[in-house]
Design a protein around this motif. Structure first.
Motif, PDB file in Angstrom:
ATOM      1  N   LEU A  24      60.444  59.915  68.519  1.00  0.00           N
ATOM      2  CA  LEU A  24      61.148  59.152  69.458  1.00  0.00           C
ATOM      3  C   LEU A  24      60.207  58.453  70.810  1.00  0.00           C
ATOM      4  CD1 LEU A  24      63.953  58.041  70.521  1.00  0.00           C
ATOM      5  CD2 LEU A  24      64.213  60.140  71.701  1.00  0.00           C
ATOM      6  N   LYS A 475      67.192  61.353  69.159  1.00  0.00           N
ATOM      7  CA  LYS A 475      66.107  62.300  68.841  1.00  0.00           C
ATOM      8  C   LYS A 475      66.067  62.765  67.402  1.00  0.00           C
ATOM      9  CE  LYS A 475      63.772  66.304  70.616  1.00  0.00           C
ATOM     10  NZ  LYS A 475      62.439  65.777  70.834  1.00  0.00           N
ATOM     11  N   SER A 478      65.021  60.233  65.096  1.00  0.00           N
ATOM     12  CA  SER A 478      63.576  60.101  64.999  1.00  0.00           C
ATOM     13  C   SER A 478      62.838  61.031  64.059  1.00  0.00           C
ATOM     14  CB  SER A 478      63.022  60.066  66.165  1.00  0.00           C
ATOM     15  OG  SER A 478      63.102  61.313  66.804  1.00  0.00           O
TER      16      SER A 478
END
Length: 550
Positions: A24, A475, A478
């Motif tokens: 991220l 998050k 990612s």
């Protein structure tokens, strides 16, 4: 994955070099600092259509270079191969914009069109935001999104194959019907012409032969009397008889002429032989000139019939046999046409039935996947504080085509009892962001991670626990991939694995934008600024530390 981005002389960026990381990546900064310019520049090198004026004031040209890492099996490899471009695990895109508006692009140092860049961009980057007209908010793409979620690739390929078969069968039927109608329009002429030609039955070379015979017979009438008189003069009552008498008389007197008549007698004998040959030739000619006057009439009648038919059909006489064969073939096609049309109609019915079967199976697959997607999105909406909202994938009947017979639309209802409507018309800005994020999480889990995902202020309009939930979903997205987020939310920024601050500075009378990677201590300062504004308080710093540790 996007490894690096280098920007020179674009808008208010003089020179900027960024190195991105997996996971991220967050970009923060005050409004107007230039965060959108980064996305404009990235879109420029990817061939997207955006602002017309991008070159920095005072510069002759602007340039953007983007470096991507391509894992084995990445979709970009196929695009590179199709475009005939060199491929490796490193992909470098470069594009230049001159002051006069000319744009030139390169891929791995090979010059390419903007279209090639755009096709590559579809495999490299996904952009999501409140104005996401390239993806989830475009109703025209909802069916493709659902098919990706359903894993309907093979079924869709089969439907398209069957649809092409239907098109081919229909085309063959239309062609045959048009041909039959054209022949039917001249059926009366065809039948008469074929009958007429069949009765006359002209043969190749016949017209020339008839013309020669006609001329000979016409000439015979004029010369036969002269030849007959000559034959009579050469015969026994003429020259032959006189010469025979002379020879007989000379032979009777030869014994008493003491040899003086031997030479004349020999010459006369030779003359008799030549005369006989001449008489025989004349007799043969007379015999050849013997004909029935009806034969001349018949020859002339057939010759004139052949020539008349040739003029009627506007062909040479020797081409009549070929014409007869062509017209007979057309007539045969006419007679067999109805049977062929029937066979072709059966072929169309069969192709349509096969298409219906696979299209119906695809519809069922889509309906099943729609239900699963709705449940998956609902599960994602709860942590985003939208547990009472309803996301629904509507699969309705549409006109049959290469992609089946279904129309797909994502609809939402944000409050219980409220009517559902299009995703981009019902939801508010903050709600829309969360719907998009929930949907993207579900789609990513279904289709895997490949492209770098960019979220442009997708957290706008949310805060507190909701912003934290948004950040955690980003998050999660990612993990195992790469996500770039432009954000104003401290909760989201705190969850980033890598953090850049975008800021403006004034150099003389020139305003420039710069992007600075932040270390851990600097991240605390930036998040505290995002929490409290220009004056960073102790409380803001404490809150920033708490967010970073969470």
């Amino acid at each position: 994955m996007l490894r690096a981005l280098e920007i020179r002389d674009m808008l208010i960026i003089e020179r900027l070099e960024l190195e991105f990381q997996p996971g991220l990546n967050v970009l923060t900064g005050e409004t107007g600092a230039g965060k959108s310019i980064l996305l404009d520049s990235l879109g420029f090198v990817l061939g997207w259509r955006g602002r017309a004026e991008l070159v920095r004031t005072g510069a002759e040209q602007g340039e953007v270079v983007a470096e991507f890492e391509l894992p084995e099996g990445h979709a970009a490899w196929a695009v590179l191969e199709e475009a005939g471009l060199p491929a490796s695990d490193e992909l470098i895109l470069r594009r230049v914009n001159t002051r006069d508006g000319r744009k030139t692009g390169w891929v791995n140092d090979r010059r390419v069109s903007g279209e090639v860049l755009r096709r590559l961009s579809e495999t490299l980057v996904e952009l999501h935001g409140q104005h996401d007209d390239r993806g989830l908010l475009d109703p025209r793409g909802h069916r493709s999104i659902l098919d990706l979620y359903a894993g309907a690739g093979e079924s869709l390929t089969e439907v398209r194959r069957r649809w092409r078969a239907v098109g081919t069968a229909r085309k063959e039927l239309e062609t045959a019907q048009a041909a039959l109608e054209a022949v039917q329009a001249e059926e009366e002429f065809l039948r008469h012409a074929v009958d007429e030609l069949g009765k006359l039955d002209p043969q190749p070379g016949e017209e020339t032969e008839l013309d020669a015979r006609r001329r000979m017979m016409q000439s015979a009438e004029k010369i036969r009397d002269d030849i007959a008189q000559a034959s009579s003069a050469l015969g026994y009552d003429g020259a032959e008889g006189a010469m025979a008498n002379a020879l007989r008389w000379l032979e009777g007197a030869a014994d008493k002429a003491e040899g003086r008549l031997e030479a004349p007698i020999a010459a006369l004998a030779r003359a008799m032989a030549e005369l006989d040959e001449a008489a025989t030739g004349v007799a043969d000619c007379l015999e050849a000139l013997e004909f029935n006057p009806l034969e001349l009439e018949e020859a002339e009648e057939r010759l004139f019939a052949i020539r008349g038919l040739a003029r009627k059909h506007q062909v040479m006489p020797d081409d009549l046999p070929g014409l007869a064969a062509d017209l007979s073939e057309k007539l045969a096609a006419l007679d067999a046409g109805e049977a062929r049309i029937g066979d072709l109609r059966k072929a169309v019915d069969k192709a349509e039935a096969e298409y219906d079967a696979v299209a119906s199976a695809l519809t069922e697959m889509r309906r099943t996947a729609a239900g699963a997607l709705d449940k998956a999105v609902a599960a994602e909406l709860a942590p985003l504080k939208m547990e009472r909202a309803v996301f629904q994938t509507a699969v309705t009947e549409a006109t049959a085509g290469p992609d089946g017979r279904d129309m797909v639309a994502f609809t939402v209802a944000t409050n219980p009892g409220a009517p559902a409507g299009p995703l981009n018309k019902i939801a508010s800005g903050g709600e829309l962001s969360r719907f998009l994020l929930a949907l993207k999480v579900c789609l990513t889990e279904a289709q895997g991670r490949g492209a770098t995902m960019i979220f442009d202020e997708i957290d706008r309009g949310v805060g507190g626990a909701t912003a934290d939930a948004v950040g955690r979903r980003l998050k999660a997205l990612s993990e195992g991939g790469q996500v770039l987020v432009v954000t104003h939310s401290p909760q989201v920024a705190a969850l980033g694995g890598h953090h850049w601050r975008v800021a403006k500075r004034v150099d003389g009378e020139v305003t420039l934008s710069e992007v600075v990677p932040l270390a851990e201590g600097e991240r605390e300062d930036e998040i505290a600024r995002m929490l409290s504004g220009d004056t960073v308080t102790k409380e803001a710093r404490a809150a920033a530390r708490a967010l970073l540790k969470a």
